[in-house]
Design a protein around this motif. Structure first.
Motif, mmCIF file in Angstrom:
data_model
loop_
_atom_site.group_PDB
_atom_site.id
_atom_site.type_symbol
_atom_site.label_atom_id
_atom_site.label_comp_id
_atom_site.label_asym_id
_atom_site.label_seq_id
_atom_site.Cartn_x
_atom_site.Cartn_y
_atom_site.Cartn_z
ATOM 1 N N TYR A 43 0.834 -1.208 0.000
ATOM 2 C CA TYR A 43 0.000 0.000 0.000
ATOM 3 C C TYR A 43 0.867 1.255 0.000
ATOM 4 O O TYR A 43 0.666 2.177 -0.813
ATOM 5 C CB TYR A 43 -0.894 -0.048 1.237
ATOM 6 C CG TYR A 43 -1.828 1.126 1.438
ATOM 7 C CD1 TYR A 43 -3.024 1.225 0.741
ATOM 8 C CD2 TYR A 43 -1.525 2.115 2.366
ATOM 9 C CE1 TYR A 43 -3.894 2.282 0.952
ATOM 10 C CE2 TYR A 43 -2.384 3.183 2.584
ATOM 11 C CZ TYR A 43 -3.572 3.260 1.876
ATOM 12 O OH TYR A 43 -4.428 4.307 2.097
ATOM 13 N N VAL A 44 1.832 1.311 0.888
ATOM 14 C CA VAL A 44 2.699 2.488 1.001
ATOM 15 C C VAL A 44 3.498 2.701 -0.278
ATOM 16 O O VAL A 44 3.604 3.823 -0.785
ATOM 17 C CB VAL A 44 3.635 2.344 2.218
ATOM 18 C CG1 VAL A 44 4.739 3.398 2.186
ATOM 19 C CG2 VAL A 44 2.842 2.467 3.500
ATOM 20 N N ARG A 45 4.053 1.650 -0.818
ATOM 21 C CA ARG A 45 4.887 1.779 -2.012
ATOM 22 C C ARG A 45 4.094 2.325 -3.198
ATOM 23 O O ARG A 45 4.503 3.293 -3.842
ATOM 24 C CB ARG A 45 5.489 0.416 -2.377
ATOM 25 C CG ARG A 45 6.341 0.450 -3.634
ATOM 26 C CD ARG A 45 6.938 -0.911 -3.936
ATOM 27 N NE ARG A 45 7.862 -0.850 -5.061
ATOM 28 C CZ ARG A 45 8.558 -1.892 -5.502
ATOM 29 N NH1 ARG A 45 8.459 -3.066 -4.888
ATOM 30 N NH2 ARG A 45 9.368 -1.768 -6.528
ATOM 31 N N HIS A 46 2.958 1.721 -3.478
ATOM 32 C CA HIS A 46 2.230 2.097 -4.690
ATOM 33 C C HIS A 46 1.434 3.387 -4.519
ATOM 34 O O HIS A 46 1.354 4.196 -5.453
ATOM 35 C CB HIS A 46 1.327 0.941 -5.123
ATOM 36 C CG HIS A 46 2.093 -0.266 -5.567
ATOM 37 N ND1 HIS A 46 2.856 -0.278 -6.705
ATOM 38 C CD2 HIS A 46 2.236 -1.492 -5.012
ATOM 39 C CE1 HIS A 46 3.431 -1.468 -6.842
ATOM 40 N NE2 HIS A 46 3.073 -2.214 -5.819
ATOM 41 N N LEU A 47 0.851 3.592 -3.341
ATOM 42 C CA LEU A 47 0.118 4.830 -3.127
ATOM 43 C C LEU A 47 1.060 6.031 -3.176
ATOM 44 O O LEU A 47 0.743 7.057 -3.802
ATOM 45 C CB LEU A 47 -0.615 4.788 -1.785
ATOM 46 C CG LEU A 47 -1.428 6.044 -1.453
ATOM 47 C CD1 LEU A 47 -2.566 6.236 -2.448
ATOM 48 C CD2 LEU A 47 -1.973 5.968 -0.027
ATOM 49 N N SER A 48 2.227 5.931 -2.549
ATOM 50 C CA SER A 48 3.169 7.056 -2.565
ATOM 51 C C SER A 48 3.614 7.371 -3.993
ATOM 52 O O SER A 48 3.715 8.550 -4.380
ATOM 53 C CB SER A 48 4.373 6.760 -1.668
ATOM 54 O OG SER A 48 5.106 5.639 -2.126
ATOM 55 N N ARG A 49 3.872 6.339 -4.778
ATOM 56 C CA ARG A 49 4.297 6.572 -6.170
ATOM 57 C C ARG A 49 3.217 7.316 -6.955
ATOM 58 O O ARG A 49 3.495 8.284 -7.685
ATOM 59 C CB ARG A 49 4.595 5.233 -6.848
ATOM 60 C CG ARG A 49 5.070 5.383 -8.297
ATOM 61 C CD ARG A 49 5.072 4.053 -9.029
ATOM 62 N NE ARG A 49 3.723 3.532 -9.173
ATOM 63 C CZ ARG A 49 3.333 2.326 -8.755
ATOM 64 N NH1 ARG A 49 4.190 1.525 -8.156
ATOM 65 N NH2 ARG A 49 2.089 1.930 -8.940
ATOM 66 N N GLU A 50 1.968 6.877 -6.815
ATOM 67 C CA GLU A 50 0.891 7.485 -7.596
ATOM 68 C C GLU A 50 0.549 8.892 -7.097
ATOM 69 O O GLU A 50 0.155 9.758 -7.886
ATOM 70 C CB GLU A 50 -0.349 6.595 -7.584
ATOM 71 C CG GLU A 50 -0.149 5.254 -8.267
ATOM 72 C CD GLU A 50 0.255 5.389 -9.738
ATOM 73 O OE1 GLU A 50 -0.195 6.351 -10.399
ATOM 74 O OE2 GLU A 50 1.030 4.536 -10.218
ATOM 75 N N LEU A 51 0.701 9.153 -5.807
ATOM 76 C CA LEU A 51 0.506 10.512 -5.299
ATOM 77 C C LEU A 51 1.568 11.453 -5.871
ATOM 78 O O LEU A 51 1.276 12.607 -6.215
ATOM 79 C CB LEU A 51 0.559 10.519 -3.775
ATOM 80 C CG LEU A 51 -0.658 9.929 -3.052
ATOM 81 C CD1 LEU A 51 -0.349 9.719 -1.572
ATOM 82 C CD2 LEU A 51 -1.897 10.824 -3.217
ATOM 83 N N VAL A 52 2.800 10.976 -5.993
ATOM 84 C CA VAL A 52 3.860 11.776 -6.611
ATOM 85 C C VAL A 52 3.518 12.053 -8.072
ATOM 86 O O VAL A 52 3.711 13.171 -8.571
ATOM 87 C CB VAL A 52 5.222 11.075 -6.473
ATOM 88 C CG1 VAL A 52 6.277 11.751 -7.350
ATOM 89 C CG2 VAL A 52 5.672 11.069 -5.017
#
Length: 437
Positions: A41-50
């Motif tokens: 969750y952290v890995r993919h959500l952070s990437r897409e928020l960026v």
């Protein structure tokens, strides 16, 4: 009303709405994607928020998150008491830094799990020293006392599902009073999480089923809970006809002796299935337990050569493993979402899954996008797996429909849009509260 029907359409952030980019602190006490769904969750959500233009700083403890380009990592180290190869270790005297370290060790020594509490205390201290650096703080299911009160920015919290569900399943599986006492002590932190959850202004969760469970188990008011579906990285998890299908291969992702994951029922189903299909075999993405119910079942049914565990493989190797299977299986007794289901469906691999928790919300209707069976029923699992293995046309139909469902509903880009909209709502509520004072 079904859980899926309860879910309102997620807010979506417009790329042209003129709102300034947000400065986001994303907290995670256990963030490695190879240790479970919270890290994914952290890995993919952070990437897409960026990718949406926001600034994301992940603040995490060991095992540290693995992040993609764009998000930054700030390490907030614990004593790492459960690290391999020396879990439940006793730290050396020079490792102690302050009273929080003492609390961490004392809780571990007395059979409890300290990390949600101690990470929240360290995070509070860290955030207090950086007041004004962030527009919003997003907690990934720490739910510790340290996150109550003023943190310098509005707080949004994700609860994937209440850990009280895991606790009850582990208690149900405990064989004697001593084991039940140990389980209750280990899950002692859930009392804290219940108290904290009820005081949170804004809770995100990943499915309608989890929303119901949070209301029921944690006592959070329904109007404070918002569903934002998560999903699969559909660029990585995609079909590839060049990967050869291995006859009889079944793949699953599971922690071997976590009762919630239902792996022992899948092993029993494999034993039944192999009486008719001797080529049927199981590849488990996860660590092999040398003792416990799964190990005993493998030995009892003589499946040592038919069950293989793999761990520490790359993302590309994992995707190719799922592509090579004739069927993917999610045998869990309960899931708050089930990323393995969404990821397998995204590759076009047909899915057999139980109806535990939110799995039907992800996997879709029985016979259309998956074959669904009751949780904890090895006979039903064996029948469904045998049906898929024996019918190439069914495999092709379920695989194509499954990928289409994921593309339509469960992508990380949509999850980031919905999450960012809730950040802005939390910021607006905080601003109105300040103006009303």
């Amino acid at each position: 009303m079904t859980a899926e029907a309860m879910v309102k359409s997620p807010f979506e952030e417009s790329a042209t709405d003129g709102d300034r980019p947000l400065r986001i602190a994303l907290l995670t006490y256990k963030g490695n994607p190879f240790c479970g769904g919270q890290g994914v969750y952290v890995r993919h959500l952070s990437r897409e928020l960026v990718r949406l233009g926001h600034s994301v700083e992940v603040i995490g403890a060991q095992p540290y998150p693995v992040l993609d380009t764009g998000a930054t990592l700030t390490e907030l180290p614990s004593l790492d008491l459960y690290r391999s190869p020396d879990p439940f270790r006793t730290p050396k005297r020079d490792e102690y830094r302050d009273w929080i370290d003492a609390v961490e060790v004392a809780t571990m020594w007395t059979g409890g799990f300290p990390e949600p509490l101690t990470f929240s205390l360290r995070a509070r201290r860290h955030l207090a020293a950086r007041a004004g650096d962030f527009d919003v703080i997003h907690d990934n299911q720490t739910l510790g006392y340290g996150l109550l009160g003023q943190l310098g920015a509005p707080l949004v919290s994700t609860i994937h599902h209440p850990i009280t569900v895991d606790r009850q399943l582990d208690l149900d599986a405990a064989k004697d009073f001593k084991k039940r006492l140990s389980v209750r002590r280990w899950y002692g932190f859930t009392r804290m999480q219940e108290r904290v959850a009820r005081r949170l202004p804004s809770v995100l969760t990943v499915s309608g089923t989890s929303k119901q469970e949070i209301v029921q188990h944690l006592g959070v008011r329904e109007e404070r809970i918002h569903v934002v579906h998560i999903g699969a990285d559909t660029d990585l998890w995609s079909p590839d006809p060049s990967v050869a299908e291995v006859p009889g291969r079944i793949v699953t992702t599971s922690s071997a002796d976590v009762p919630l994951k239902g792996l022992v029922h899948l092993v029993e189903a494999l034993a039944k299935l192999r009486t008719e299909r001797p080529d049927a075999h199981l590849v488990v993405v996860g660590k092999r337990a040398e003792r416990g119910p799964v190990a005993r079942a493998i030995e009892t049914y003589g499946l040592q050569d038919a069950v293989r565990f793999v761990k520490g493989i790359t993302d590309a190797e994992l995707v190719d493993l799922v592509r090579s299977a004739q069927v993917s299986c999610v045998p869990s007794l309960y899931e708050g979402f089930s990323l393995p289901a969404a990821e397998a469906m995204a590759t076009g691999t047909p899915l057999v899954a139980t109806t535990g928790g939110a799995i039907p919300e992800v996997a879709g209707p029985d016979g259309e996008t998956c074959l669904a069976v009751p949780p904890g029923d090895p006979g039903a699992l064996a029948a469904a797996l045998g049906r898929v293995l024996g019918d190439p046309e069914l495999r092709a139909r379920l695989g194509a429909a499954g990928r289409e469902r994921v593309l339509d509903r469960f992508t990380w880009a949509r999850a980031a849009e919905g999450t960012a909209a809730h950040y802005r709502a939390a910021i607006e509520r905080a601003a109105r509260a300040r103006s009303d004072r």
